[in-house]
Design an enzyme around this catalytic site. Sequence first.
Site, mmCIF file in Angstrom:
data_model
loop_
_atom_site.group_PDB
_atom_site.id
_atom_site.type_symbol
_atom_site.label_atom_id
_atom_site.label_comp_id
_atom_site.label_asym_id
_atom_site.label_seq_id
_atom_site.Cartn_x
_atom_site.Cartn_y
_atom_site.Cartn_z
ATOM 1 N N TYR A 128 1.017 -1.240 0.203
ATOM 2 C CA TYR A 128 -0.130 0.151 0.136
ATOM 3 C C TYR A 128 1.005 1.602 0.186
ATOM 4 O O TYR A 128 1.924 1.668 1.101
ATOM 5 C CB TYR A 128 -1.252 -0.330 1.235
ATOM 6 C CG TYR A 128 -2.226 -0.445 1.037
ATOM 7 C CD1 TYR A 128 -2.048 -1.579 0.192
ATOM 8 C CD2 TYR A 128 -2.993 -1.306 2.102
ATOM 9 C CE1 TYR A 128 -3.338 -2.502 -0.246
ATOM 10 C CE2 TYR A 128 -3.897 -2.514 2.283
ATOM 11 C CZ TYR A 128 -4.282 -2.749 0.921
ATOM 12 O OH TYR A 128 -4.840 -3.697 0.460
ATOM 13 N N LYS A 141 6.494 -6.093 -12.504
ATOM 14 C CA LYS A 141 4.971 -6.697 -11.049
ATOM 15 C C LYS A 141 4.540 -8.227 -11.490
ATOM 16 O O LYS A 141 4.614 -8.799 -12.134
ATOM 17 C CB LYS A 141 3.462 -5.716 -11.492
ATOM 18 C CG LYS A 141 3.135 -5.997 -9.846
ATOM 19 C CD LYS A 141 1.938 -5.023 -10.467
ATOM 20 C CE LYS A 141 1.308 -4.786 -8.911
ATOM 21 N NZ LYS A 141 -0.500 -4.432 -9.155
ATOM 22 N N HIS A 165 -1.640 -12.339 -0.480
ATOM 23 C CA HIS A 165 -2.765 -10.934 -0.913
ATOM 24 C C HIS A 165 -3.312 -10.897 -2.509
ATOM 25 O O HIS A 165 -3.964 -10.899 -2.728
ATOM 26 C CB HIS A 165 -1.206 -9.632 -1.474
ATOM 27 C CG HIS A 165 -2.142 -8.104 -1.646
ATOM 28 N ND1 HIS A 165 -1.892 -7.492 -1.000
ATOM 29 C CD2 HIS A 165 -3.302 -7.730 -1.645
ATOM 30 C CE1 HIS A 165 -1.931 -6.000 -1.532
ATOM 31 N NE2 HIS A 165 -3.711 -7.033 -1.471
ATOM 32 N N ARG A 166 -2.035 -12.333 -3.006
ATOM 33 C CA ARG A 166 -2.942 -12.558 -4.439
ATOM 34 C C ARG A 166 -2.267 -13.595 -4.548
ATOM 35 O O ARG A 166 -1.689 -14.251 -4.120
ATOM 36 C CB ARG A 166 -2.576 -11.944 -5.738
ATOM 37 C CG ARG A 166 -3.047 -10.480 -5.292
ATOM 38 C CD ARG A 166 -3.853 -10.281 -6.670
ATOM 39 N NE ARG A 166 -5.205 -8.668 -6.359
ATOM 40 C CZ ARG A 166 -5.827 -8.562 -6.816
ATOM 41 N NH1 ARG A 166 -6.475 -9.422 -7.345
ATOM 42 N NH2 ARG A 166 -7.146 -7.539 -7.208
ATOM 43 N N LEU A 210 -17.254 0.321 -1.362
ATOM 44 C CA LEU A 210 -18.369 1.426 -2.035
ATOM 45 C C LEU A 210 -17.907 0.920 -3.130
ATOM 46 O O LEU A 210 -18.370 2.101 -3.804
ATOM 47 C CB LEU A 210 -17.971 2.420 -1.611
ATOM 48 C CG LEU A 210 -17.909 2.801 0.205
ATOM 49 C CD1 LEU A 210 -18.334 3.971 1.142
ATOM 50 C CD2 LEU A 210 -19.586 2.202 0.542
ATOM 51 N N THR A 220 -12.069 5.266 2.905
ATOM 52 C CA THR A 220 -12.310 7.244 2.920
ATOM 53 C C THR A 220 -10.914 7.460 3.878
ATOM 54 O O THR A 220 -10.745 7.116 4.514
ATOM 55 C CB THR A 220 -12.962 7.605 3.053
ATOM 56 O OG1 THR A 220 -13.372 8.206 3.376
ATOM 57 C CG2 THR A 220 -13.461 6.919 4.966
HETATM 58 N N1 NAP Z 1 -7.165 -7.662 -0.475
HETATM 59 C C1 NAP Z 1 -7.587 -6.823 -1.729
HETATM 60 O O1 NAP Z 1 -6.884 -6.737 -2.387
HETATM 61 C C2 NAP Z 1 -7.672 -5.245 -1.795
HETATM 62 C C3 NAP Z 1 -7.812 -4.548 -2.814
HETATM 63 C C4 NAP Z 1 -8.488 -2.996 -2.490
HETATM 64 C C5 NAP Z 1 -8.127 -2.395 -1.663
HETATM 65 N N2 NAP Z 1 -8.353 -3.707 -0.601
HETATM 66 C C6 NAP Z 1 -8.561 -3.277 0.906
HETATM 67 O O2 NAP Z 1 -9.856 -2.507 1.142
HETATM 68 C C7 NAP Z 1 -9.681 -1.046 1.064
HETATM 69 C C8 NAP Z 1 -11.076 -0.034 0.916
HETATM 70 O O3 NAP Z 1 -10.904 0.030 0.094
HETATM 71 P P1 NAP Z 1 -11.890 1.396 -1.027
HETATM 72 O O4 NAP Z 1 -11.097 2.206 -0.132
HETATM 73 O O5 NAP Z 1 -11.060 0.394 -2.179
HETATM 74 O O6 NAP Z 1 -12.985 1.436 -0.005
HETATM 75 P P2 NAP Z 1 -13.683 1.695 -0.148
HETATM 76 O O7 NAP Z 1 -14.944 2.304 0.828
HETATM 77 O O8 NAP Z 1 -15.104 0.175 -1.154
HETATM 78 O O9 NAP Z 1 -13.904 3.583 -1.188
HETATM 79 C C9 NAP Z 1 -13.500 4.123 -1.067
HETATM 80 C C10 NAP Z 1 -13.021 5.201 -2.261
HETATM 81 O O10 NAP Z 1 -14.543 5.801 -2.076
HETATM 82 C C11 NAP Z 1 -14.270 7.310 -1.511
HETATM 83 N N3 NAP Z 1 -15.944 7.418 -0.566
HETATM 84 C C12 NAP Z 1 -15.655 7.388 0.589
HETATM 85 N N4 NAP Z 1 -17.881 7.216 0.802
HETATM 86 C C13 NAP Z 1 -17.798 7.979 -0.410
HETATM 87 C C14 NAP Z 1 -18.817 9.153 -0.758
HETATM 88 N N5 NAP Z 1 -20.049 9.930 0.532
HETATM 89 N N6 NAP Z 1 -18.699 9.849 -1.765
HETATM 90 C C15 NAP Z 1 -17.406 9.279 -3.188
HETATM 91 N N7 NAP Z 1 -16.819 9.024 -2.438
HETATM 92 C C16 NAP Z 1 -16.673 8.237 -1.646
HETATM 93 C C17 NAP Z 1 -13.442 7.482 -1.319
HETATM 94 O O11 NAP Z 1 -13.211 8.946 -0.936
HETATM 95 P P3 NAP Z 1 -12.302 10.078 0.529
HETATM 96 O O12 NAP Z 1 -11.336 9.562 0.444
HETATM 97 O O13 NAP Z 1 -12.519 11.513 -0.181
HETATM 98 O O14 NAP Z 1 -13.655 10.081 0.971
HETATM 99 C C18 NAP Z 1 -12.418 6.614 -1.404
HETATM 100 O O15 NAP Z 1 -11.777 7.485 -2.263
HETATM 101 C C19 NAP Z 1 -8.869 -0.228 0.971
HETATM 102 O O16 NAP Z 1 -8.200 0.371 2.479
HETATM 103 C C20 NAP Z 1 -7.836 -1.958 2.019
HETATM 104 O O17 NAP Z 1 -7.428 -1.893 3.020
HETATM 105 C C21 NAP Z 1 -7.619 -5.308 -0.667
#
Ligand code: NAP
Length: 297
Positions: A54, A98, A129-130, A213, A262
Amino acid sequence: MERTTLAPGLDFSRIVYGMWRLGDDDDTSPAHVQAKVEACLEQGITTMDQADIYGGYEAEALFGATLKAAPALREQVEIVTKCDIVAPAGIYADAPVKYYDTSRQHVVTSVDNSLRLMNIDQIDLLLIHRPDPLMDHYETGAALDEVVGSGKVRAVGVSNFKLHDWTLLQSAMHTKLVTNQIEVSLLHHAPFTNGDIAFLQERIIKPMAWSPLGGGALFKSENSALRAAMKAVGDQYGADEAAVAVAWLLAHPAGILPVMGTNRIDRIKTFADALKVKMDRQTWFTLYTHALGHEVP
Ligand SMILES: NC(=O)c1ccc[n+]([C@@H]2O[C@H](COP(=O)([O-])OP(=O)(O)OC[C@H]3O[C@@H](n4cnc5c(N)ncnc54)[C@H](OP(=O)(O)O)[C@@H]3O)[C@@H](O)[C@H]2O)c1
């Protein structure tokens, strides 16, 4: 906040805070990261999701600086991290391409790096992770048993695995894998019907759902009909659309743990609103119908 047991002695908060985007924030100071963690803790959200990769291999160090500045936080959180993705950035800047690495040496070295960068003595949960097409399951399984046996890691699991990847790795390990962290949301609902969640349910394993989300895509104009349906549900409970999208995951009997991403503290402060939303079967299918773009067959 509801707690959920992944393995004996390993309890997580039902909603998890993900730190993938930590380095994207304008303010990455320890004080600001601490404020985010404390906004989680105020709601009983204690589980933090990290990965070595990350922020181009920088996010663990950002969190580590916070834990160094505020050491009392360590006892209040559970820390998940991941390894096996090697991308040409940060400590792997010299990588020609990668790739994935599930070799013993890589797993053991990654664990040591994560412990050092986060200033901690133990990782609560380490995930592969993958799926790695070159995985030698005997070697990877033994490496995961080894890091648990050494006490550096409390529990192990995987991410983005299919059933066959899971059973292959598990067949060569003594330690039980405790979760599969997969992408699940109203925009990525195939796991509900393609077997990804069913195989976990059958084994009584709780999935973690990343990008609940849709990584923010739920809020794009092309999803306006779905958003309107989410808003109509949320309005009944004083909750916003994000809370409804999370409630939609929480309602599933598999016991999904959504991993939120977020960077905004005001949004973190409303994570627990998802628990206020009553998601009965008809409401669940109303949202699913909008997500599919047509009624179920
Ligand atoms: N295992 C894997 O392969 C993998 C892959 C991807 C992610 N992850 C994990 O999953 C976590 C969450 O992933 P994610 O960040 O994609 O999750 P998410 O909660 O689906 O999306 C977050 C994004 O949505 C935006 N957002 C949130 N609320 C919003 C709203 N009401 N209106 C508009 N935009 C909004 C946020 O922007 P703002 O910051 O501006 O609120 C942020 O850019 C990561 O931090 C990581 O820990 C794991």
